[in-house]
Design a protein around this motif. Structure first.
Motif: not given
Lengths: 263, 358
Positions: B311-320
Motif C-alpha cells: 500500500e502506497i499512500s499519496h503522502a508517500i508518492i509526494s515524498n517519493l
C-alpha cells in the motif's frame, strides 16, 4: 639567421626603471630595456628571476610601483588589463590559459572580439552586420588555423587536446588579435624535440610574415640563442645582461647566475 | 541508420555556422515546431495545456535565463525567482498604470525592469565569484520579496500582496482560453530561445564562456570583465523577468509574492543541473523533466503498488518525488555534470556510427 628579410626598426616598447613588489617580495627592481619593432626579444633567467612578472607588467595584469612602460609612444604605469589588448599587445601563458569548455574554433574566434562592432542585440537577431562580421572573422580565423596547421581539430573542445596542440591553439588565439607585440611565456615548455621545432618555425614565421614584434620567455637556451635577435637576462628581479645572444653567452654575470659562483 | 551526415557537405562558412547544420536535425526541429504549434493546440485537452505544457514552457524560459548567467557566463545565482517576481509585478503595474499598453510591450518593459534589477544585484560579481556570489544573489531573493510585500504601491495596495492578472488581448483577440494562453507562451518562448541560441553562437556568447572558463585570459585578449558580467546578468534577468510575467499572466492568473520564493529559485537551478549547464536545449529538457516527473510518478506508482500488494499512500508518492529529485541531482552531479543535453548529444554521436562502436 633571422634578421634577413625583415628590418628591425626603432623601439616600440620601452620599459624604464620598473620595480614591482608583492609585500616584502621584490619581484622586479629597476628593470629597463627596450624592444625594437619586428625583432624577437628573449627574456631569460633562472627560476624566480621575475620573467613572467615582467610580461604581466607589460600587458597590464600587474601594476608596478615605480617606472613606466612606453608602448608606441604612449607612457603608462598601471592600466586595466583589457586596454593593453586594445593597444595591440597579445599574450600566451606559461600554464595554458585556454577556454576549456569551448572548441578550438570558438577559442580562436574569441581572439577577434575587439574587432567586432555589432551589438548584442544585432547578434541576437543574427542579421545584417552581426552575420557579416561573423563570416568575415571566420574567414580570418581559418587563415590562422591553416597557418598553424590545426585544421583537423577545429571543432574539438580544447580540453580534449594534447598539451602540444593546446599550446598551438593558444598561439592561434593570440594571433587572431593581430597584435603588434606578442608576448610568449615559455611557448616550448614541456614539449618534445619535434614539437619544439614546429613551435620555433611558427614563431619565426609569425615574425617574418606578419612582422609581429615578439617578446619571449624561454628556458631552452638552444632555442633562445637560435631565434632571438637580442636577449635580456634577469636574476633576482634585476637585469644583469642585455645584448645579442653571443654577447650574453659570453657574459660572466650570466654564467655566474646560471652556474653559481664558487665561494 | 537514418541519422547519417554522409553526402551533406558544407561548402561555405555560412553553411557551417547554421544552428542545425544536419538535415536530419532540421527535419526534427521542424517536426517539433509543427507538433507544438499545430497538433497540440488542436488535439490537447485543457488540463494538459494549462497545467502541464504552459508551465513547462515558462519554467523552460526561466531555466534558459538562469542558464545564460550560470551555464554560459559562469556566474552562480540564487535570485532567479526574484527576477521573475520583478517581471510579474512590473507587468501588473504597466498594465494598471499605462492605459492601453499592448501586453507584449508590457512584457518587454517588465523584462527590462528585471534586467535593471539584475544589473544592480550583479554588481557584487565584479568582486566575488562562485559560492560567495550565490550567497550575494540570495540578497536579491529576500530584498525583492520584502519590497513587494512592504511597498503597497507595487501591489496596488492589495491585501497580503496578492495580484490578479488583468484581462488582455492581442490584436483584438482576447487571450482567455488555455489554448490561446498556451500559443502565446509558446510563441514568446520560441522567439526568445532562438535569440538565446543566436547570442550563444556569436561574440557575446563566446565572451560569456571565456569569462566562465578563464577570466584572466579573457581580459588579456580584450574582453572587459565588468561589462560582460553585467550584460550576462541583464540578459539573464530579462529572460527570467519575461518568464515571471508569463507565470502570472498565462499560467496562474493570481499570484502572491510568496509564489516567487527561494524554493522556485532552487527548482530552476535543479532544472539546469539536470537538463544541462550551458545548453539551450538543456533548459528545455530540464524543465520538462522536473514538470513531468511528479505526473509520471502519479501514473506509474499506483499500478506498481497494486501489482506488488504494497500500500502506497499519496503522502508517500509526494515524498517519493522529493527523494527521486534528490537522488537524480546527486546522480547527475557525479555521472554527467552536463546533464540530459549531454546525454542527448552522446546518443546522437553513437547513432551516427551505429552499428559500429567507434
Amino acid at each position: 639567421m633571422s634578421a634577413t628579410a625583415r628590418t628591425v626598426g626603432l623601439p616600440i616598447l620601452v620599459v624604464e626603471g620598473v620595480s614591482l613588489a608583492f609585500g616584502g617580495v621584490k619581484a622586479l627592481q629597476g628593470v629597463s630595456f627596450d624592444v625594437r619593432e619586428h625583432e624577437i626579444r628573449a627574456i631569460i633567467g633562472p627560476n624566480g628571476a621575475g620573467k613572467s612578472s615582467m610580461l604581466n607588467v607589460i600587458n597590464g595584469v600587474y601594476h608596478p610601483q615605480e617606472g613606466t612602460i612606453t608602448f608606441r609612444g604612449v607612457s603608462r604605469r598601471g592600466m586595466v588589463v583589457h586596454e593593453a589588448a586594445a593597444q595591440g599587445i597579445g599574450r600566451t601563458f606559461q600554464n595554458i590559459a585556454l577556454f576549456r569548455g569551448m572548441t578550438v574554433l570558438d577559442n580562436i574566434m574569441t581572439g577577434r572580439n575587439l574587432k567586432i562592432r555589432s551589438t548584442f542585440l544585432e547578434q541576437a537577431v543574427w542579421l545584417g552586420r552581426a552575420r557579416r562580421e561573423e563570416l568575415a572573422h571566420r574567414r580570418k580565423v581559418e587563415e590562422i588555423i591553416d597557418f598553424l596547421e590545426i585544421q583537423h581539430i577545429r571543432k574539438t573542445p580544447v580540453g580534449r587536446l594534447p598539451y602540444g596542440l593546446q599550446k598551438r591553439v593558444e598561439l592561434a588565439r593570440a594571433l587572431a588579435m593581430e597584435p603588434e607585440l606578442l608576448l610568449l611565456d615559455e611557448p616550448m615548455a614541456g614539449m618534445n624535440l619535434e614539437e619544439k621545432q614546429d613551435m620555433c618555425r611558427f614563431v619565426l614565421d609569425v615574425n617574418e610574415q606578419f612582422g609581429t614584434t615578439i617578446v619571449l620567455i624561454e628556458h631552452d637556451m638552444g632555442v633562445v640563442m637560435d631565434i632571438s635577435d637580442r636577449v635580456v637576462v634577469l636574476d633576482y628581479g634585476r637585469k644583469i645582461a642585455d645584448g645579442t645572444p653571443e654577447e650574453v653567452r659570453a657574459n660572466q654575470a650570466v654564467i655566474d647566475a646560471y652556474l653559481g659562483v664558487a665561494h | 541508420m537514418l541519422y547519417r551526415e554522409a553526402g551533406q557537405f558544407r561548402a561555405t562558412y555560412a553553411e557551417d555556422q547554421q544552428i542545425f547544420p544536419l538535415r536530419q536535425d532540421r527535419i526534427g526541429i521542424a517536426a517539433v515546431l509543427v507538433l507544438a504549434f499545430v497538433v497540440i493546440p488542436l488535439a490537447g485537452n485543457q488540463y494538459w495545456l494549462s497545467a502541464i505544457l504552459t508551465p513547462f514552457l515558462i519554467f523552460a524560459l526561466a531555466a534558459l535565463g538562469l542558464n545564460i548567467l550560470t551555464g554560459y557566463a559562469g556566474q552562480l545565482s540564487l535570485g532567479t525567482a526574484a527576477f521573475m517576481a520583478v517581471g510579474a509585478f512590473a507587468t501588473y503595474n504597466f498594465v494598471l498604470r499605462v492605459p492601453g499598453i499592448p501586453i507584449l510591450a508590457a512584457f518587454a518593459l517588465a523584462g527590462i525592469c528585471a534586467a535593471l534589477v539584475g544589473i544592480a544585484f550583479g554588481l557584487p560579481s565584479l568582486r566575488i565569484k562562485g559560492f560567495y556570489l550565490a550567497v550575494a544573489t540570495l540578497a536579491a531573493q529576500f530584498f525583492v520579496l520584502w519590497a513587494i510585500q512592504r511597498i503597497g504601491w507595487i501591489t496596488n495596495y492589495s491585501a497580503s500582496g496578492v495580484i490578479t492578472a488583468q484581462n488582455y488581448s492581442i490584436l483584438g483577440i482576447p487571450i482567455e482560453t488555455p489554448v490561446s494562453k498556451y500559443v502565446l507562451t509558446l510563441s514568446i518562448v520560441t522567439v526568445l530561445a532562438l535569440l538565446a541560441k543566436n547570442l550563444a553562437r556569436s561574440e557575446t556568447g563566446r565572451a560569456f564562456m571565456a569569462v566562465r572558463d578563464m577570466d584572466v585570459a579573457a581580459s588579456v585578449i580584450g574582453i572587459p570583465l565588468m561589462r560582460t558580467k553585467l550584460l550576462a546578468f541583464a540578459i539573464s534577468s530579462f529572460y527570467c523577468g519575461v518568464a515571471g510575467a508569463l507565470y502570472a499572466y498565462t499560467y496562474l492568473g493570481t499570484v502572491e509574492p510568496e509564489a516567487f520564493n527561494l524554493d522556485l529559485s532552487f527548482r530552476i537551478l535543479f532544472m539546469i543541473i539536470i537538463g544541462g549547464v550551458g545548453s539551450v536545449l538543456g533548459s528545455f529538457l530540464g524543465a520538462a523533466f522536473i514538470v513531468l516527473l511528479p505526473i509520471v510518478l502519479n501514473y506509474v506508482v499506483p499500478p506498481i503498488s497494486e501489482a506488488t500488494g504494497i500500500e502506497i499512500s499519496h503522502a508517500i508518492i509526494s515524498n517519493l518525488e522529493l527523494m527521486v529529485f534528490g537522488g537524480l541531482i546527486i546522480f547527475f552531479l557525479i555521472v554527467e555534470p552536463h546533464g540530459l543535453a549531454r546525454l542527448w548529444q552522446i546518443g546522437k554521436e553513437k547513432l551516427r556510427l551505429w552499428p559500429f562502436p567507434h
